[in-house]
Scaffold this motif. Structure first.
Motif, mmCIF file in Angstrom:
data_model
loop_
_atom_site.group_PDB
_atom_site.id
_atom_site.type_symbol
_atom_site.label_atom_id
_atom_site.label_comp_id
_atom_site.label_asym_id
_atom_site.label_seq_id
_atom_site.Cartn_x
_atom_site.Cartn_y
_atom_site.Cartn_z
ATOM 1 N N VAL A 1 0.835 -1.204 0.000
ATOM 2 C CA VAL A 1 0.000 0.000 0.000
ATOM 3 C C VAL A 1 0.869 1.253 0.000
ATOM 4 N N GLN A 2 1.881 1.268 0.895
ATOM 5 C CA GLN A 2 2.769 2.422 0.951
ATOM 6 C C GLN A 2 3.563 2.602 -0.335
ATOM 7 N N GLU A 3 3.970 1.496 -0.946
ATOM 8 C CA GLU A 3 4.715 1.568 -2.203
ATOM 9 C C GLU A 3 3.879 2.264 -3.275
ATOM 10 N N VAL A 4 2.612 1.873 -3.376
ATOM 11 C CA VAL A 4 1.723 2.484 -4.365
ATOM 12 C C VAL A 4 1.488 3.959 -4.031
ATOM 13 N N LEU A 5 1.321 4.266 -2.739
ATOM 14 C CA LEU A 5 1.102 5.649 -2.344
ATOM 15 C C LEU A 5 2.306 6.525 -2.681
ATOM 16 N N GLY A 6 3.510 5.967 -2.537
ATOM 17 C CA GLY A 6 4.707 6.726 -2.874
ATOM 18 C C GLY A 6 4.684 7.185 -4.317
ATOM 19 N N TYR A 7 4.265 6.281 -5.218
ATOM 20 C CA TYR A 7 4.150 6.638 -6.638
ATOM 21 C C TYR A 7 2.971 7.586 -6.872
ATOM 22 N N ALA A 8 1.817 7.228 -6.294
ATOM 23 C CA ALA A 8 0.570 7.933 -6.596
ATOM 24 C C ALA A 8 0.593 9.372 -6.114
ATOM 25 N N VAL A 9 1.079 9.593 -4.897
ATOM 26 C CA VAL A 9 1.098 10.953 -4.352
ATOM 27 C C VAL A 9 1.971 11.851 -5.215
ATOM 28 N N PHE A 10 3.137 11.352 -5.595
ATOM 29 C CA PHE A 10 4.027 12.162 -6.425
ATOM 30 C C PHE A 10 3.368 12.492 -7.759
ATOM 31 N N ALA A 11 2.771 11.483 -8.394
ATOM 32 C CA ALA A 11 2.140 11.702 -9.698
ATOM 33 C C ALA A 11 0.991 12.698 -9.601
ATOM 34 N N ILE A 12 0.165 12.574 -8.572
ATOM 35 C CA ILE A 12 -0.980 13.473 -8.423
ATOM 36 C C ILE A 12 -0.518 14.903 -8.169
ATOM 37 N N VAL A 13 0.483 15.062 -7.325
ATOM 38 C CA VAL A 13 0.986 16.405 -7.024
ATOM 39 C C VAL A 13 1.539 17.062 -8.285
ATOM 40 N N ILE A 14 2.291 16.294 -9.075
ATOM 41 C CA ILE A 14 2.875 16.859 -10.300
ATOM 42 C C ILE A 14 1.785 17.276 -11.280
ATOM 43 N N VAL A 15 0.780 16.424 -11.461
ATOM 44 C CA VAL A 15 -0.316 16.748 -12.377
ATOM 45 C C VAL A 15 -1.030 18.014 -11.916
ATOM 46 N N GLY B 1 2.651 6.392 6.521
ATOM 47 C CA GLY B 1 3.840 5.621 6.885
ATOM 48 C C GLY B 1 4.844 5.458 5.765
ATOM 49 N N VAL B 2 4.632 6.102 4.623
ATOM 50 C CA VAL B 2 5.636 6.042 3.562
ATOM 51 C C VAL B 2 6.936 6.671 4.067
ATOM 52 N N LEU B 3 6.806 7.776 4.779
ATOM 53 C CA LEU B 3 7.932 8.430 5.430
ATOM 54 C C LEU B 3 7.642 8.576 6.919
ATOM 55 N N SER B 4 8.677 8.420 7.707
ATOM 56 C CA SER B 4 8.521 8.712 9.127
ATOM 57 C C SER B 4 8.611 10.222 9.334
ATOM 58 N N GLU B 5 8.230 10.667 10.515
ATOM 59 C CA GLU B 5 8.321 12.098 10.808
ATOM 60 C C GLU B 5 9.753 12.586 10.656
ATOM 61 N N LYS B 6 10.711 11.792 11.151
ATOM 62 C CA LYS B 6 12.117 12.180 11.066
ATOM 63 C C LYS B 6 12.576 12.250 9.615
ATOM 64 N N GLU B 7 12.171 11.268 8.804
ATOM 65 C CA GLU B 7 12.562 11.277 7.392
ATOM 66 C C GLU B 7 11.998 12.503 6.674
ATOM 67 N N ALA B 8 10.762 12.859 6.995
ATOM 68 C CA ALA B 8 10.152 14.036 6.364
ATOM 69 C C ALA B 8 10.900 15.308 6.749
ATOM 70 N N ILE B 9 11.226 15.433 8.029
ATOM 71 C CA ILE B 9 11.935 16.631 8.491
ATOM 72 C C ILE B 9 13.337 16.693 7.889
ATOM 73 N N ASP B 10 14.005 15.536 7.842
ATOM 74 C CA ASP B 10 15.365 15.502 7.284
ATOM 75 C C ASP B 10 15.393 15.890 5.816
ATOM 76 N N ASN B 11 14.273 15.712 5.126
ATOM 77 C CA ASN B 11 14.240 15.983 3.688
ATOM 78 C C ASN B 11 13.549 17.291 3.333
ATOM 79 N N MET B 12 13.397 18.178 4.301
ATOM 80 C CA MET B 12 12.744 19.460 4.029
ATOM 81 C C MET B 12 13.615 20.432 3.242
ATOM 82 N N GLY B 13 14.899 20.102 3.096
ATOM 83 C CA GLY B 13 15.786 20.991 2.345
ATOM 84 C C GLY B 13 15.971 22.326 3.021
#
Length: 429
Positions: free
Chosen positions: A231-245, A271-283
């Motif tokens: 489920v998370q694997e599909v969400l990783g693809y789907a969220v990115f695609a929807i946001v770009i569109v 759960g695709v990203l943990s809170e820490k992973e999201a914060i670490d990738n905020m650039g």
């Protein structure tokens, strides 16, 4: 001392700070912001407001959304697929790694990390085939630097056009705007040339044997993480695609920051990203750098320094209205400066000058801004341009003379292609 003079001094100190590299550029940018406020060049409200702008929120959210995509197995699948395409010939093997490097460069947000990932694989293949790494390593380094971040809709800088529009808005320019495909339209022809050169021509100019002792290059070890659930694997693809569109179609009337922010929240909640992973990738380093530069832009406008700088540079360029000549000047400036100064610093220094000059000349700034970006990403002639170059020199056994021998022809051709395409699509007048 007038605020105009103070603003120009702070700008000069920022350039020096970027050059000597004693502090990270993000903190140099923050020091500039504080100095501008303390000296009265800009109001504190304006400086702090930049952190909460829609541009910053969109950039942070897109960094998280891109991290969600990289958390999936897509990159691994692409890498394994292309690495299998290795026939017995040197050219086919090199082509496989060149293509792998280019594709991974669209997803990995650091060219240093990209080279560190691919380099050990290339070294291992060279040992297996009894080929000197000096014949391959320049090709990989060139593609890592000049071939990354080419296709914004799938890369970590999918929202870079929003950052560029933020610069234009900050300087009061509303007649022109970037789209997601502005830089891509110029850079694709450059990268196609880079790929062809790296595969078929670069080895002919590379030394047969290392001219300097080889240095072992350890790949950057990634933390071993369990694969995502289905489920998370599909969400990783789907969220990115929807946001770009949604970004392509201007979020269907919603503010530009809403959709990527929702996407970022979905990735964490699912759960695709943990809170820490999201914060670490905020650039945050990129955000701090951006905020400092746009605050400097406000100060330029408030104090009149911007008009002075723009009129001065415009006066120097007043001898011609030829877009190709003007574009070539800014490309060469970015390229040469990058040879002695880190490429990200060069673009941040030149972009305000481009915008101010364009305002004085009453011309379109987009093509000139892209010349600065692309020019700074095409320089691999010296080890000062980017950390990838000294890594490449150590892994391939190159000295400065070898770099110049291998790099001068592709550098000229990249310049011709970038200026020719860029200033045709986005002429000054």
């Amino acid at each position: 001392m007038s605020t105009m003079t103070i603003c120009l001094i702070i700008f000069a100190l920022m350039v020096i700070g970027f050059f000597i590299k004693q502090l990270p550029m993000s903190f140099t940018s923050m020091a500039v912001l504080v100095a501008l406020v303390l000296t009265g060049c800009v109001e504190a409200k304006t400086a702090l407001g930049a952190f909460g702008s829609s541009t910053v929120v969109t950039m942070v959210s897109m960094f998280i959304v891109a991290a969600g995509l990289s958390r999936t197995q897509m990159i691994n699948h692409l890498s394994k697929l292309l690495l299998k395409v290795t026939g017995g010939s040197f050219t086919k093997v090199l082509a496989s790694y060149v293509v792998v490097t280019c594709i991974l460069g669209q997803f990995i947000p650091s060219i240093t990390a990209l080279f560190a990932l691919v380099c050990p694989l290339v070294v291992s293949m060279c040992e297996e085939m009894d080929i000197s790494p000096s014949k391959m390593m320049y090709s990989i380094g060139l593609v890592a630097v000049a071939g990354s971040f080419t296709i914004p809709p799938i890369g970590p800088y999918a929202a870079s056009f929003i950052e560029d529009n933020g610069y234009l808005t900050e300087y009061g320019i509303t007649d022109y705007a970037f789209t997601m495909f502005t830089e891509m339209s110029i850079k694709v022809p450059v990268v196609l040339f880079v790929l062809v050169w790296a595969i078929f021509f670069a080895p002919k100019f590379a030394p047969d044997k290392p001219v300097m002792p080889l240095k072992s290059t350890e790949g950057r070890k990634r933390a071993q993480r369990e694969p995502l659930g289905p489920v998370q694997e599909v969400l990783g693809y789907a969220v990115f695609a929807i946001v770009i569109v949604c970004l392509i179609f201007q979020s269907f009337g919603l503010p530009s920051w809403v959709i990527p922010t929702v996407g970022a929240c979905v990735l964490v909640f699912s759960g695709v990203l943990s809170e820490k992973e999201a914060i670490d990738n905020m650039g945050l380093d990129i955000i701090m750098l951006y905020v400092g530069v746009v605050t400097l832009g406000s100060a330029f406008g408030n104090t009149g320094a911007g008009e002075l700088v723009g009129d001065t540079v415009a006066g120097l360029l007043s001898v011609t209205h030829n877009s190709y000549i003007i574009g070539a000047i800014f490309f060469i400036a970015a390229f040469v400066m990058t040879s002695v100064l880190y490429n990200r610093a060069v673009s941040k220094i030149l972009v305000p000058l481009v915008i101010l000059t364009s305002m004085s000349m009453n011309c379109d700034p987009r093509g000139l801004m892209e010349m600065c970006y692309i020019g700074s990403m095409c320089s691999v002639l010296t080890p000062m341009a980017t950390s990838v170059v000294p890594m490449m020199m150590g892994a391939g056994g190159y000295d400065q003379k070898a770099l110049l021998k291998m790099g001068w022809i592709p550098s000229i051709v990249m310049a011709v292609i970038a200026v020719g395409v860029g200033m045709t699509l986005y002429p000054c007048y």
